[in-house]
Design a protein around this motif. Structure first.
Motif, PDB file in Angstrom:
ATOM      1  N   LEU A 120      17.130  -0.970  11.434  1.00  0.00           N
ATOM      2  CA  LEU A 120      16.572   0.534  11.741  1.00  0.00           C
ATOM      3  C   LEU A 120      17.754   1.333  12.224  1.00  0.00           C
ATOM      4  O   LEU A 120      17.753   2.482  11.963  1.00  0.00           O
ATOM      5  N   LEU A 121      18.881   0.838  12.834  1.00  0.00           N
ATOM      6  CA  LEU A 121      19.781   1.673  13.334  1.00  0.00           C
ATOM      7  C   LEU A 121      20.435   2.754  12.524  1.00  0.00           C
ATOM      8  O   LEU A 121      20.687   3.865  12.598  1.00  0.00           O
ATOM      9  N   PRO A 122      20.866   2.116  11.296  1.00  0.00           N
ATOM     10  CA  PRO A 122      21.343   2.980  10.142  1.00  0.00           C
ATOM     11  C   PRO A 122      20.626   3.971   9.623  1.00  0.00           C
ATOM     12  O   PRO A 122      21.042   5.086   9.006  1.00  0.00           O
ATOM     13  N   ASN A 123      19.119   3.684   9.869  1.00  0.00           N
ATOM     14  CA  ASN A 123      18.312   4.849   9.362  1.00  0.00           C
ATOM     15  C   ASN A 123      17.462   5.431  10.266  1.00  0.00           C
ATOM     16  O   ASN A 123      16.646   6.305   9.781  1.00  0.00           O
ATOM     17  N   LEU A 124      17.977   5.632  11.367  1.00  0.00           N
ATOM     18  CA  LEU A 124      17.352   6.489  12.486  1.00  0.00           C
ATOM     19  C   LEU A 124      17.508   7.798  12.159  1.00  0.00           C
ATOM     20  O   LEU A 124      16.545   8.617  12.377  1.00  0.00           O
ATOM     21  N   GLY A 125      18.634   8.296  11.559  1.00  0.00           N
ATOM     22  CA  GLY A 125      18.575   9.652  10.842  1.00  0.00           C
ATOM     23  C   GLY A 125      17.538  10.107  10.038  1.00  0.00           C
ATOM     24  O   GLY A 125      16.841  11.294  10.007  1.00  0.00           O
ATOM     25  N   VAL A 126      17.231   9.083   9.086  1.00  0.00           N
ATOM     26  CA  VAL A 126      16.059   9.517   8.094  1.00  0.00           C
ATOM     27  C   VAL A 126      14.622   9.631   8.949  1.00  0.00           C
ATOM     28  O   VAL A 126      13.997  10.340   8.797  1.00  0.00           O
ATOM     29  N   PHE A 127      14.346   8.496  10.126  1.00  0.00           N
ATOM     30  CA  PHE A 127      13.282   8.752  10.716  1.00  0.00           C
ATOM     31  C   PHE A 127      13.093   9.791  11.433  1.00  0.00           C
ATOM     32  O   PHE A 127      12.027  10.251  12.104  1.00  0.00           O
ATOM     33  N   TRP A 171      20.256   5.398   0.110  1.00  0.00           N
ATOM     34  CA  TRP A 171      19.684   5.181   1.473  1.00  0.00           C
ATOM     35  C   TRP A 171      20.897   5.005   2.231  1.00  0.00           C
ATOM     36  O   TRP A 171      21.701   4.144   1.757  1.00  0.00           O
ATOM     37  N   PRO A 172      20.671   5.240   3.543  1.00  0.00           N
ATOM     38  CA  PRO A 172      21.746   4.849   4.614  1.00  0.00           C
ATOM     39  C   PRO A 172      21.781   3.271   4.692  1.00  0.00           C
ATOM     40  O   PRO A 172      21.069   2.568   4.551  1.00  0.00           O
ATOM     41  N   LEU A 207       8.574   9.734   2.766  1.00  0.00           N
ATOM     42  CA  LEU A 207       9.806   9.032   2.474  1.00  0.00           C
ATOM     43  C   LEU A 207       9.926   8.210   4.006  1.00  0.00           C
ATOM     44  O   LEU A 207      10.585   7.054   3.747  1.00  0.00           O
ATOM     45  N   LYS A 208       9.404   8.873   5.249  1.00  0.00           N
ATOM     46  CA  LYS A 208       9.703   7.791   6.273  1.00  0.00           C
ATOM     47  C   LYS A 208       8.962   6.410   6.204  1.00  0.00           C
ATOM     48  O   LYS A 208       9.392   5.387   6.654  1.00  0.00           O
ATOM     49  N   ALA A 209       7.677   6.489   5.694  1.00  0.00           N
ATOM     50  CA  ALA A 209       6.743   5.222   5.452  1.00  0.00           C
ATOM     51  C   ALA A 209       7.457   4.441   4.579  1.00  0.00           C
ATOM     52  O   ALA A 209       7.487   3.181   4.791  1.00  0.00           O
ATOM     53  N   TYR A 210       7.656   5.027   3.448  1.00  0.00           N
ATOM     54  CA  TYR A 210       8.610   4.238   2.432  1.00  0.00           C
ATOM     55  C   TYR A 210       9.708   3.573   2.803  1.00  0.00           C
ATOM     56  O   TYR A 210      10.041   2.370   2.550  1.00  0.00           O
ATOM     57  N   ARG A 211      10.645   4.260   3.779  1.00  0.00           N
ATOM     58  CA  ARG A 211      11.920   3.550   4.185  1.00  0.00           C
ATOM     59  C   ARG A 211      11.428   2.674   5.235  1.00  0.00           C
ATOM     60  O   ARG A 211      12.066   1.513   5.029  1.00  0.00           O
ATOM     61  N   LEU A 212      10.509   2.589   6.255  1.00  0.00           N
ATOM     62  CA  LEU A 212      10.130   1.600   7.114  1.00  0.00           C
ATOM     63  C   LEU A 212       9.676   0.321   6.298  1.00  0.00           C
ATOM     64  O   LEU A 212      10.220  -0.564   6.770  1.00  0.00           O
ATOM     65  N   ALA A 227       0.927  -1.209   0.023  1.00  0.00           N
ATOM     66  CA  ALA A 227       0.039   0.020   0.076  1.00  0.00           C
ATOM     67  C   ALA A 227       0.961   1.400  -0.123  1.00  0.00           C
ATOM     68  O   ALA A 227       0.744   2.335  -0.776  1.00  0.00           O
ATOM     69  N   VAL A 228       2.013   1.293   0.784  1.00  0.00           N
ATOM     70  CA  VAL A 228       2.910   2.384   0.816  1.00  0.00           C
ATOM     71  C   VAL A 228       3.654   2.616  -0.490  1.00  0.00           C
ATOM     72  O   VAL A 228       3.873   3.565  -1.108  1.00  0.00           O
ATOM     73  N   LYS A 229       4.060   1.295  -1.188  1.00  0.00           N
ATOM     74  CA  LYS A 229       4.591   1.410  -2.402  1.00  0.00           C
ATOM     75  C   LYS A 229       3.911   1.863  -3.415  1.00  0.00           C
ATOM     76  O   LYS A 229       4.202   2.500  -4.233  1.00  0.00           O
ATOM     77  N   ALA A 230       2.297   1.498  -3.457  1.00  0.00           N
ATOM     78  CA  ALA A 230       1.311   2.186  -4.097  1.00  0.00           C
ATOM     79  C   ALA A 230       1.250   3.655  -4.340  1.00  0.00           C
ATOM     80  O   ALA A 230       1.325   4.354  -5.343  1.00  0.00           O
ATOM     81  N   ALA A 231       1.343   4.192  -2.905  1.00  0.00           N
ATOM     82  CA  ALA A 231       0.983   5.542  -3.041  1.00  0.00           C
ATOM     83  C   ALA A 231       2.255   6.386  -3.312  1.00  0.00           C
ATOM     84  O   ALA A 231       2.227   7.322  -4.035  1.00  0.00           O
ATOM     85  N   TYR A 232       3.384   5.781  -3.054  1.00  0.00           N
ATOM     86  CA  TYR A 232       4.834   6.430  -3.338  1.00  0.00           C
ATOM     87  C   TYR A 232       4.918   6.358  -4.749  1.00  0.00           C
ATOM     88  O   TYR A 232       5.326   7.418  -5.499  1.00  0.00           O
ATOM     89  N   PHE A 233       4.728   5.202  -5.455  1.00  0.00           N
ATOM     90  CA  PHE A 233       4.953   5.277  -6.751  1.00  0.00           C
ATOM     91  C   PHE A 233       3.970   6.196  -7.839  1.00  0.00           C
ATOM     92  O   PHE A 233       4.077   6.556  -8.907  1.00  0.00           O
ATOM     93  N   HIS A 234       2.905   6.357  -6.976  1.00  0.00           N
ATOM     94  CA  HIS A 234       1.658   7.154  -7.645  1.00  0.00           C
ATOM     95  C   HIS A 234       2.043   8.538  -7.541  1.00  0.00           C
ATOM     96  O   HIS A 234       1.737   9.423  -8.740  1.00  0.00           O
TER      97      HIS A 234
END
Length: 373
Positions: free
Chosen positions: A106-113, A133-134, A61-66, A47-54
């Protein structure tokens, strides 16, 4: 990207419906609830991929990375599903250890979140200009190795379950868990596509294709999981170890008596006709301990319990098919001899006698017709 957005949205809807159906399904309830949670996560991912690609936007970004890190859960959830299926037990707090890969990712991506709106917009532009991405590329390598190890561990558990099933039940073919193989192979194919996309820039192998394959996987899982039969849980490890300890290292003096008793039960009482016959039931009827009956079957009859019962069933069916006065259909004969499906009967018959039941019956019918009047 509108096409892929639509594909992902369809996959997300299918995943939501499948998760609900699996959660409510009474067959293999505990395992299906694990599978339902897994499929629901995939639905959220799609669902998140559908929203992002649309319509790609910094706010997504945060939801997409998660959800992009959810694959760190998929391999371990496959293993937990297999374990729940073969042991008929749900999850407990100790299973949180299987979430370690996701937690580490999740650790290397904490900065993104933790980014604010301005930082999100800047990072969004960074990605649009070809940035990464990190954690790349080590996070991608770790994902493949980590998830593949869990899939292999799940398949090893399935193999052990099948081996034990052949030793215990005459209807082992009904619970062979072949759909698990299909689920595992499908996951491996998806990860192989991801590796190829990562290592080589082939025009038609790209990131959307990976999740297009995930959508296909959801439909495959839906078809296979909703057709699965009830699976018998494997015995507790303690009872297995006790049985091994009791099994005689050499032939027991009672072996001939046990062998004769088994022959009597098969010839006179025709226990092989019971579709769900187990080694425990046979031992109880024989009057001998289960470990002793199992040892006799393994050593004197050179095969698993399942092989032994199949031989009895095929021999009974062969006698019926060779009788020119036998009016029952092949399927009726198969059911009467203890089989629960025509395909299983045909495979066992051909494996033992080298030809199909119908060919065997036709040959004997021809022999009878050409015989003396």
């Amino acid at each position: 990207m509108i096409f892929w957005s639509l594909v992902f949205a369809i996959g997300a809807g299918q995943a939501a419906l499948l998760a609900l159906a699996l959660w409510r399904r009474p067959v293999n309830a505990q395992a299906n609830r694990v599978l339902a949670g897994w499929v629901a996560l995939i639905g959220v991912d799609l669902a998140v991929k559908a929203a992002y690609f649309h319509g790609p936007a910094p706010e997504l970004l945060k939801a997409y990375r998660l959800v992009g890190l959810f694959p760190f859960l998929y391999g371990s959830l496959f293993y937990l599903y297999v374990r729940a299926l073969t042991e008929a037990r749900g999850l407990d707090r100790r299973d949180l250890v299987h979430l370690a890969g996701f937690a580490v990712s999740l650790l290397p991506n904490l900065g993104v979140f933790l980014q604010d709106a301005a930082q999100q917009r800047a990072f969004f532009e960074h990605l649009r200009q070809g940035g990464y991405w990190p954690g790349r590329p080590w996070l991608d390598i770790g994902l493949f190795v980590y998830s593949l190890s869990y899939v292999i561990a799940g398949l090893v558990r399935v193999r052990r379950y099948r081996r034990g099933l052949l030793q215990r039940r005459s209807d082992a073919d009904r619970m062979s868990l072949h759909w698990i193989d299909a689920m595992a192979v499908s996951q491996i194919v998806i990860w192989c596509i991801a590796v190829v996309q990562w290592l080589a820039r082939i025009p038609w192998i790209d990131y959307p294709l990976i999740y297009g394959a995930v959508v296909g996987w959801v439909f495959v899982v839906g078809y296979l999981s909703l057709r699965q039969v009830a699976v018998a849980a494997e015995p507790a490890p303690a009872s297995v170890e006790e049985a091994r300890a009791e099994e005689p290292a050499a032939d027991d003096p009672r072996f001939p008596a046990v062998e004769a008793r088994l022959a009597q039960l098969m010839a006179q009482e025709q226990l092989y006709r019971e579709p769900a016959l187990t080694i425990g039931h046979l031992a109880k009827r024989s009057g001998y301990p289960e470990y002793l009956v199992s040892a006799v079957i393994n050593r004197r009859f050179e095969g698993h319990f399942w092989d032994y019962i199949n031989r009895q069933r095929v021999e009974a069916a062969r006698a019926c098919l060779a009788d020119p006065d036998e009016a029952r259909t092949i399927l009726d004969i198969a059911y009467a001899c203890g089989y629960t499906s025509k395909s299983t009967f045909n495979a066992a018959f051909k494996r033992q006698l080298g030809q199909t039941p119908s060919a065997y019956r036709q040959r004997h019918a021809g022999s009878a017709a050409s015989g003396p009047a």
